[in-house]
Design an enzyme around this catalytic site. Structure first.
Site, PDB file in Angstrom:
ATOM      1  N   ASP A 136      20.892 -29.831  29.319  1.00 55.95           N
ATOM      2  CA  ASP A 136      21.646 -29.291  30.445  1.00 55.95           C
ATOM      3  C   ASP A 136      22.172 -30.501  31.223  1.00 55.95           C
ATOM      4  O   ASP A 136      21.747 -31.638  31.000  1.00 55.95           O
ATOM      5  CB  ASP A 136      20.799 -28.362  31.320  1.00 55.95           C
TER       6      ASP A 136
HETATM    7  C1  BGC Z   1      24.247 -25.351  34.130  1.00 56.01           C
HETATM    8  C2  BGC Z   1      24.674 -25.011  32.716  1.00 56.01           C
HETATM    9  C3  BGC Z   1      26.111 -25.379  32.530  1.00 56.01           C
HETATM   10  C4  BGC Z   1      26.291 -26.861  32.862  1.00 56.01           C
HETATM   11  C5  BGC Z   1      27.707 -27.355  32.702  1.00 56.01           C
HETATM   12  C6  BGC Z   1      24.578 -26.776  34.494  1.00 56.01           C
HETATM   13  O1  BGC Z   1      24.370 -26.986  35.852  1.00 56.01           O
HETATM   14  O2  BGC Z   1      22.867 -25.116  34.266  1.00 56.01           O
HETATM   15  O3  BGC Z   1      24.467 -23.651  32.455  1.00 56.01           O
HETATM   16  O4  BGC Z   1      26.505 -25.080  31.226  1.00 56.01           O
HETATM   17  O5  BGC Z   1      25.912 -27.074  34.196  1.00 56.01           O
HETATM   18  O6  BGC Z   1      28.514 -26.835  33.691  1.00 56.01           O
END
Ligand code: BGC
Length: 727
Positions: free
Chosen positions: A259
């Site tokens: 993530d």
């Molecule tokens: C989120 C993800 C997301 C990523 C990119 C993160 O903060 O938890 O679900 O895909 O950001 O935007």
């Protein structure tokens, strides 16, 4: 050709096509090995981390492409700047917004999930994305979780059945789905560091099955690690979750992406299966002379560890081979379709999913449907009747090419009615990470709404939550289960003036409803995307007969929910650790077993017609491991209009050597019937699915003995029970 010859030819065909597939795989593996031979250490490491907010580098001198990613999960996000979170300001990146995943789950219709996945994948492909960051299948544990709307509800079986066709649909476009967030990211509070303590049994029975189905049945090409810890170790580089389970037992052959900012250690991330590191905090090229991405955990520090011999280069090669495999499945695939965007078919699918996902919760005196031809005054009250619900919410925000508001949708369909709209309350613009006060005066808004209510024949209150911080939004949880912005108070006042009130709740979460007994109609309408207003008008007017079912329980009050019943150490934890004390009794499993009546139960949802389930039979009485249980049910539409019912089969084991939920969903089927029509459907499940996860052997254990089969149209409306025995 006689029958035997036909079967023989089909078998030859199957054998030769699977032979072809094997050969293709072998030739791709060979190509991957050849490419790895040509790469320098630095080039290989570069492929394992970001080069911008949403891309990772290729190897230009060899023509190896970059990988481009985008959120996810219910539409393709607008382009983001290279090095910061601002929108890039393109004019070609507005898309079709599909309903959020809670709505998709509420359709209880896996084939619709496939159509959804195909359409979404087509948009991602057209936007030149290689990885779509979705779907999300974290289990709905608490109604406070700010991201529940991005997930598929509280039941692992439902989420598994819905997620597999979504993944297959996206990936048939040559775009990798990215199943997230692995694992146990069930709240936003302290998501970056909270350490979850949960039993192996609950992990395997509740929190992992949808991921497992996505990997083993959906063959997902990428998975995203989560922010939180599990038993003290970050999940994105967790020895047990990634090495033993995901890449070990489940044989996941795709790419594990972190993530954004969930990586914390070079050695651990490298050895525990992380393949691509994204989003680790850096302000990129703007404030350093060197490329800031070189300082990622899987960047220069990894080069050093390999050079010093502390990490073998073969570990890195394995990551690069996974990344190249993903490329051969996506950007380097010779059969990649072209993709499509903003076409009428996508809007059609968005509207269909929205219409099938809306759940009718209460309908006293047939309040709904409302005759669209009638001359009348509709008092339309609420901020959510006019507010954009595709903006806000965090990373799942969308820039929709078109978004029909409920107000517009109703105006179009109820042409003979006078619709008076009043906000009633207002909540300001969605700003990520902050709550903003509305600039509008609350008293004046309320007074105007009451005036509208006094003039209306019927009041439609369109409220609920929204995508603001502390509502249904990433980055924080809700502060309570009550409706925000004074809506309960407002509704109470409206009900004093007008008794003819229907409520349409827009949310991805359960809310308290102190006014429930006094409103005549109630619908749960989720975040519905581009076609929101049309879909809502479809159901209110009766053009679409509601058939959605709740994918999670609505408790009467927060402490009725299992996670909250056990106090702060269970939710949200003490800042360091939290204990999932309810164990396997999540959602309806808790309410059923402890006899705590919910406000609305899992699987519940009304229709404008009524159905009868009868002649319930199992194909046998006694089964052995590996056999299929077939439950046949006659479903009759007893009303005056066509409609669809979701027949649900739950299983329980009243006498068991271990703790059990009273019952658990094991099969469901949505059947459409014309008025007066009846049909018999078969619901089939594998006996092995009755096994529990036995911690003493770290494996599944199929207990012998008697089981009860419950058949009904919601978890709390069981019309028939039957006994079967496992020998
Ligand atoms: C989120 C993800 C997301 C990523 C990119 C993160 O903060 O938890 O679900 O895909 O950001 O935007």
């Amino acid at each position: 050709m006689n029958r035997r010859n036909i079967i023989f030819s089909i078998m030859v065909l199957i054998i030769s096509t699977s032979g072809e597939a094997n050969n293709t795989m072998k030739s791709i593996d060979k190509k991957i090995d050849d490419i790895i031979q040509q790469l320098t250490l630095e080039e290989k490491v570069a492929m394992c981390h970001a080069q911008s907010k949403f891309s990772s580098p290729g190897v230009p001198r060899l023509g190896i492409p970059e990988i481009w990613m985008s959120d996810g999960p219910h539409g393709v996000r607008a382009e983001i700047k290279w090095d910061s979170w601002g929108h890039a300001g393109w004019t070609s990146d507005s898309i079709t917004a599909f309903p959020s995943l809670t709505c998709l789950a509420a359709t209880f219709q896996p084939e619709l999930s496939r159509e959804y996945g195909i359409a979404l994948g087509e948009e991602a492909r057209y936007r030149k994305k290689d990885i779509l960051l979705g779907p999300g299948v974290n289990i709905y544990r608490t109604p406070l979780n700010g991201r529940n709307f991005e997930y598929m509800g509280e039941d692992p079986y439902l989420a598994s059945k819905m997620v597999v066709p979504y993944i297959q649909g996206v990936q048939q476009n040559g775009v990798a789905a990215c199943l997230k967030h692995f694992a146990l990211n069930n709240q936003e509070t302290w998501r970056g560091h909270i350490s979850v303590e949960v039993s192996d049994r609950a992990l395997h029975e509740i929190y992992l099955p949808a991921f497992k189905a996505g990997v083993q049945e959906g063959h997902v090409w990428s998975v995203m690690g989560a922010y939180n810890k599990f038993r003290g170790q970050h999940t994105t580089h967790h020895a047990m979750l990634i090495n033993e389970i995901l890449k070990g037992a489940w044989a996941f052959d795709g790419v594990l992406v972190s993530d954004w900012g969930s990586t914390h250690d070079t050695r651990e991330a490298t050895l525990n299966g992380l393949d691509i590191e994204m989003g680790t905090h850096t302000d990129g090229l703007s404030s350093t002379v060197k490329n800031a991405y070189d300082y990622y955990y899987l960047a220069n520090p990894l080069v050093e560890l390999v050079k010093s011999g502390e990490i073998q280069e073969s570990v890195l090669d394995e990551k690069v081979s996974r990344i190249l495999r993903l490329m051969f499945r996506t950007s380097l695939s010779q059969n990649r379709p072209l993709g499509k965007m903003n076409n009428p078919e996508h809007l059609h699918i968005a509207r269909k999913v929205a219409g099938e996902g809306i759940v009718l919760l209460k309908n006293k005196g047939d309040f709904f449907p409302i005759d669209p031809h009638k001359k009348m005054t509709i008092g339309l009250i609420g901020d959510n009747a006019v507010r954009s619900m595709t903006a806000g919410g965090g990373s799942s925000e969308l820039k929709a090419k078109k978004e029909v508001s409920p107000f517009e949708g109703l105006q179009k369909r109820f042409k003979n009615a006078t619709i008076l709209h009043s906000l009633g309350y207002n909540s300001g613009a969605p700003v990520y990470g902050r709550e903003l006060e509305s600039p509008l005066d609350a008293d004046s808004l309320q007074a105007a709404a009451l005036e509208v209510a006094s003039r209306a024949d019927v009041v439609l209150f369109i409220g609920g939550l929204n995508k603001n911080h502390s509502q249904d939004c990433e980055g924080a949880d809700r502060k309570s289960m009550a409706l925000p912005y004074g809506q309960d108070e407002l509704l109470k006042k409206i009900l004093r003036i007008n008794r003819n009130v229907g409520v349409i709740l827009i949310s991805g979460n359960a809310v308290e409803m102190p006014w429930l007994s006094r409103v005549k109609g109630l619908m749960q309408a989720w975040y519905l995307g581009s076609e929101a207003g049309h879909a809502i008008a479809d159901v209110i007017s009766g053009d679409v007969n509601p058939s959605g079912k709740l994918p999670f329980t609505f408790p009467v009050e927060l402490t009725d929910n299992a996670a909250h019943h056990f106090g702060e150490l269970s939710y949200p934890g003490d800042g360091t650790t939290q204990h999932y004390k309810e164990d396997i009794l999540v959602g309806y499993r808790w309410h059923d077993t402890k006899d705590i009546k919910p406000l609305f139960a899992f699987g519940y949802g009304l229709s404008y017609t009524s159905f009868r389930l009868s002649r319930i039979r199992t194909n046998k009485k006694t089964y052995v491991a590996g056999e299929q249980v077939k439950v046949s049910v006659k479903v009759s539409n007893k009303g005056k209009t066509s409609g669809a019912e979701v027949v649900q089969v739950y299983i329980g084991k009243p006498e068991s050597e271990v703790k059990r939920a009273k019952k658990e969903l094991k099969a469901f089927y949505k059947v459409e019937l014309d008025e007066g029509e009846a049909t018999t459907i078969d619901l089939v499940f594998d006996v092995n699915n009755l096994a529990y996860y036995d911690e003493t052997i770290s494996d599944w254990n199929l207990e012998k003995g008697d089981y009860l089969i419950y058949v009904g149209n919601s978890s709390d409306n069981i019309s028939h029970k039957a006994k079967i025995t496992i020998k």
